[in-house]
Design a protein around this motif. Sequence first.
Motif, PDB file in Angstrom:
ATOM      1  N   ALA A 244     -21.597  -1.214   7.593  1.00  0.00           N
ATOM      2  CA  ALA A 244     -22.659  -1.327   8.596  1.00  0.00           C
ATOM      3  C   ALA A 244     -22.096  -1.342  10.006  1.00  0.00           C
ATOM      4  O   ALA A 244     -22.682  -0.762  10.924  1.00  0.00           O
ATOM      5  CB  ALA A 244     -23.479  -2.591   8.339  1.00  0.00           C
ATOM      6  N   LYS A 245     -20.968  -2.001  10.193  1.00  0.00           N
ATOM      7  CA  LYS A 245     -20.361  -2.079  11.516  1.00  0.00           C
ATOM      8  C   LYS A 245     -18.939  -2.596  11.392  1.00  0.00           C
ATOM      9  O   LYS A 245     -18.501  -3.041  10.331  1.00  0.00           O
ATOM     10  CB  LYS A 245     -21.169  -2.992  12.429  1.00  0.00           C
ATOM     11  N   VAL A 246     -18.221  -2.548  12.498  1.00  0.00           N
ATOM     12  CA  VAL A 246     -16.884  -3.128  12.580  1.00  0.00           C
ATOM     13  C   VAL A 246     -17.004  -4.574  13.047  1.00  0.00           C
ATOM     14  O   VAL A 246     -17.644  -4.864  14.056  1.00  0.00           O
ATOM     15  CB  VAL A 246     -15.990  -2.332  13.547  1.00  0.00           C
ATOM     16  N   PHE A 247     -16.392  -5.468  12.278  1.00  0.00           N
ATOM     17  CA  PHE A 247     -16.324  -6.889  12.619  1.00  0.00           C
ATOM     18  C   PHE A 247     -14.833  -7.216  12.652  1.00  0.00           C
ATOM     19  O   PHE A 247     -14.246  -7.579  11.637  1.00  0.00           O
ATOM     20  CB  PHE A 247     -17.062  -7.714  11.564  1.00  0.00           C
ATOM     21  N   PRO A 248     -14.182  -7.033  13.795  1.00  0.00           N
ATOM     22  CA  PRO A 248     -12.716  -6.932  13.816  1.00  0.00           C
ATOM     23  C   PRO A 248     -11.970  -8.220  13.501  1.00  0.00           C
ATOM     24  O   PRO A 248     -12.320  -9.296  13.963  1.00  0.00           O
ATOM     25  CB  PRO A 248     -12.420  -6.466  15.238  1.00  0.00           C
ATOM     26  N   SER A 249     -10.930  -8.059  12.704  1.00  0.00           N
ATOM     27  CA  SER A 249      -9.955  -9.114  12.451  1.00  0.00           C
ATOM     28  C   SER A 249      -8.692  -8.771  13.224  1.00  0.00           C
ATOM     29  O   SER A 249      -8.293  -7.602  13.289  1.00  0.00           O
ATOM     30  CB  SER A 249      -9.631  -9.200  10.957  1.00  0.00           C
ATOM     31  N   PRO A 250      -8.011  -9.774  13.780  1.00  0.00           N
ATOM     32  CA  PRO A 250      -6.755  -9.505  14.491  1.00  0.00           C
ATOM     33  C   PRO A 250      -5.559  -9.393  13.551  1.00  0.00           C
ATOM     34  O   PRO A 250      -4.440  -9.085  14.016  1.00  0.00           O
ATOM     35  CB  PRO A 250      -6.616 -10.731  15.399  1.00  0.00           C
ATOM     36  N   ASN A 251      -5.775  -9.605  12.273  1.00  0.00           N
ATOM     37  CA  ASN A 251      -4.655  -9.741  11.339  1.00  0.00           C
ATOM     38  C   ASN A 251      -4.273  -8.406  10.704  1.00  0.00           C
ATOM     39  O   ASN A 251      -4.666  -8.088   9.568  1.00  0.00           O
ATOM     40  CB  ASN A 251      -5.017 -10.773  10.269  1.00  0.00           C
ATOM     41  N   HIS A 252      -3.504  -7.643  11.435  1.00  0.00           N
ATOM     42  CA  HIS A 252      -3.036  -6.352  10.928  1.00  0.00           C
ATOM     43  C   HIS A 252      -1.843  -5.885  11.751  1.00  0.00           C
ATOM     44  O   HIS A 252      -1.512  -6.469  12.786  1.00  0.00           O
ATOM     45  CB  HIS A 252      -4.152  -5.312  10.941  1.00  0.00           C
ATOM     46  N   GLY A 253      -1.203  -4.829  11.291  1.00  0.00           N
ATOM     47  CA  GLY A 253      -0.048  -4.270  11.982  1.00  0.00           C
ATOM     48  C   GLY A 253       0.125  -2.811  11.606  1.00  0.00           C
ATOM     49  O   GLY A 253      -0.748  -2.201  10.977  1.00  0.00           O
ATOM     50  N   GLU A 254       1.272  -2.245  11.969  1.00  0.00           N
ATOM     51  CA  GLU A 254       1.565  -0.858  11.630  1.00  0.00           C
ATOM     52  C   GLU A 254       1.925  -0.739  10.155  1.00  0.00           C
ATOM     53  O   GLU A 254       2.610  -1.600   9.597  1.00  0.00           O
ATOM     54  CB  GLU A 254       2.745  -0.353  12.471  1.00  0.00           C
ATOM     55  N   ARG A 255       1.468   0.334   9.512  1.00  0.00           N
ATOM     56  CA  ARG A 255       1.927   0.625   8.160  1.00  0.00           C
ATOM     57  C   ARG A 255       3.402   1.028   8.236  1.00  0.00           C
ATOM     58  O   ARG A 255       3.779   1.884   9.029  1.00  0.00           O
ATOM     59  CB  ARG A 255       1.106   1.752   7.527  1.00  0.00           C
ATOM     60  N   ARG A 256       4.213   0.409   7.401  1.00  0.00           N
ATOM     61  CA  ARG A 256       5.641   0.701   7.419  1.00  0.00           C
ATOM     62  C   ARG A 256       5.926   1.997   6.671  1.00  0.00           C
ATOM     63  O   ARG A 256       5.374   2.227   5.590  1.00  0.00           O
ATOM     64  CB  ARG A 256       6.408  -0.454   6.788  1.00  0.00           C
ATOM     65  N   PRO A 257       6.791   2.843   7.223  1.00  0.00           N
ATOM     66  CA  PRO A 257       7.085   4.120   6.544  1.00  0.00           C
ATOM     67  C   PRO A 257       7.860   3.900   5.251  1.00  0.00           C
ATOM     68  O   PRO A 257       8.439   2.828   5.011  1.00  0.00           O
ATOM     69  CB  PRO A 257       7.926   4.865   7.574  1.00  0.00           C
ATOM     70  N   LEU A 258       7.860   4.921   4.419  1.00  0.00           N
ATOM     71  CA  LEU A 258       8.658   4.878   3.209  1.00  0.00           C
ATOM     72  C   LEU A 258      10.133   4.774   3.573  1.00  0.00           C
ATOM     73  O   LEU A 258      10.552   5.156   4.673  1.00  0.00           O
ATOM     74  CB  LEU A 258       8.419   6.147   2.377  1.00  0.00           C
ATOM     75  N   LYS A 259      10.923   4.273   2.646  1.00  0.00           N
ATOM     76  CA  LYS A 259      12.357   4.151   2.898  1.00  0.00           C
ATOM     77  C   LYS A 259      12.971   5.516   3.198  1.00  0.00           C
ATOM     78  O   LYS A 259      12.591   6.530   2.610  1.00  0.00           O
ATOM     79  CB  LYS A 259      13.058   3.527   1.684  1.00  0.00           C
ATOM     80  N   ASN A 260      13.907   5.512   4.123  1.00  0.00           N
ATOM     81  CA  ASN A 260      14.659   6.724   4.491  1.00  0.00           C
ATOM     82  C   ASN A 260      13.780   7.819   5.061  1.00  0.00           C
ATOM     83  O   ASN A 260      14.072   9.009   4.911  1.00  0.00           O
ATOM     84  CB  ASN A 260      15.445   7.254   3.285  1.00  0.00           C
ATOM     85  N   THR A 261      12.679   7.433   5.692  1.00  0.00           N
ATOM     86  CA  THR A 261      11.801   8.409   6.336  1.00  0.00           C
ATOM     87  C   THR A 261      11.112   7.753   7.513  1.00  0.00           C
ATOM     88  O   THR A 261      10.920   6.540   7.534  1.00  0.00           O
ATOM     89  CB  THR A 261      10.748   8.956   5.350  1.00  0.00           C
ATOM     90  N   ASP A 262      10.760   8.567   8.493  1.00  0.00           N
ATOM     91  CA  ASP A 262      10.014   8.083   9.649  1.00  0.00           C
ATOM     92  C   ASP A 262       8.558   8.540   9.604  1.00  0.00           C
ATOM     93  O   ASP A 262       7.807   8.316  10.547  1.00  0.00           O
ATOM     94  CB  ASP A 262      10.659   8.586  10.949  1.00  0.00           C
ATOM     95  N   ALA A 263       8.182   9.184   8.515  1.00  0.00           N
ATOM     96  CA  ALA A 263       6.826   9.716   8.405  1.00  0.00           C
ATOM     97  C   ALA A 263       5.813   8.592   8.332  1.00  0.00           C
ATOM     98  O   ALA A 263       6.048   7.569   7.672  1.00  0.00           O
ATOM     99  CB  ALA A 263       6.717  10.602   7.169  1.00  0.00           C
ATOM    100  N   PRO A 264       4.674   8.737   9.005  1.00  0.00           N
ATOM    101  CA  PRO A 264       3.622   7.713   8.918  1.00  0.00           C
ATOM    102  C   PRO A 264       3.185   7.519   7.462  1.00  0.00           C
ATOM    103  O   PRO A 264       3.076   8.480   6.700  1.00  0.00           O
ATOM    104  CB  PRO A 264       2.494   8.284   9.778  1.00  0.00           C
ATOM    105  N   ARG A 265       2.934   6.290   7.088  1.00  0.00           N
ATOM    106  CA  ARG A 265       2.546   5.989   5.707  1.00  0.00           C
ATOM    107  C   ARG A 265       1.052   6.188   5.518  1.00  0.00           C
ATOM    108  O   ARG A 265       0.237   5.641   6.262  1.00  0.00           O
ATOM    109  CB  ARG A 265       2.918   4.538   5.380  1.00  0.00           C
ATOM    110  N   ARG A 266       0.694   6.962   4.515  1.00  0.00           N
ATOM    111  CA  ARG A 266      -0.700   7.128   4.141  1.00  0.00           C
ATOM    112  C   ARG A 266      -1.005   6.193   2.973  1.00  0.00           C
ATOM    113  O   ARG A 266      -0.233   6.128   2.018  1.00  0.00           O
ATOM    114  CB  ARG A 266      -0.976   8.573   3.701  1.00  0.00           C
ATOM    115  N   PRO A 267      -2.101   5.470   3.027  1.00  0.00           N
ATOM    116  CA  PRO A 267      -2.442   4.613   1.879  1.00  0.00           C
ATOM    117  C   PRO A 267      -2.724   5.450   0.643  1.00  0.00           C
ATOM    118  O   PRO A 267      -3.447   6.452   0.707  1.00  0.00           O
ATOM    119  CB  PRO A 267      -3.681   3.861   2.356  1.00  0.00           C
TER     120      PRO A 267
END
Length: 263
Positions: free
Chosen positions: A13-36
């Motif tokens: 329905a809407k965004v109810f923001p939480s401050p509790n999050h960070g960057e997804r960490r990349p896979l080992k030995n790679t700098d590629a953004p992590r996709r869930p």
Amino acid sequence: MTARPTPDSPFAAKVFPSPNHGERRPLKNTDAPRRPDMLLLHYTDMSDSGQALTRLCDATSEVSAHYFVFENGHILQLVPEARRAWHAGAGVWDNEHDINSASIGIEIAHPGHSRDPATPETMAPYPEEQIAAVIALSRDIITRWNIRADRVLAHSDIAPLRKRDPGEAFPWEALAKAGIGHWAPPAPLQGGRFLSPGESGQPVEALQAMLALYGYGINIDGYYGPETEAVLRAFQRHFRPERIDGIADASTIITLRNLITAR
């Protein structure tokens, strides 16, 4: 005037923001953004959904999820899907140890298991309108992120020594019929030889290897100790909920084998 953020899913329905999050960490030995590539389902384990939502949005709690589903099916987005919400804690699945970076988490408002020591495995059912909302939201997420059926998991699957949610009352079969998650009909309860805590040897090692092959984090040491019992309970909660006892009876072993074969 700052525009209000738009939810990633049209079912929120809407965004109810939480401050509790960070960057997804990349896979080992790679700098590629992590996709869930995993969807993790939880219950809040609190009788008051408002208090549960407040906790997930409180910076001091250091816990959150991407989505929150109320008993009436109302959905809020707390954390952007691209971000690493803090919902899984320590856990492992298929040799993945940073579950938060690999997953999207849905918190489902539910009081959890009974607090009565006499009935610790008792759970209230999930409301139909809530499950309908979870199905719609989950289907949208797995479609957009191309999440495999066998990576739609319970919190208890990735942390069997710590967690029981969303519990044996959660209707995994209904989700599977809607195209969400991996499922095989549970084998009927029956008699015959079974393995139980305290045993050791090659049959236990083979059982552990099957659980690890499916994805569970388990040491393959041939000893049926507390870890193996906890993993079996987690498996039963998800795939054979008729009896949750941590015993590797024929029904549990056949159901596990059928799941591996079906995948």
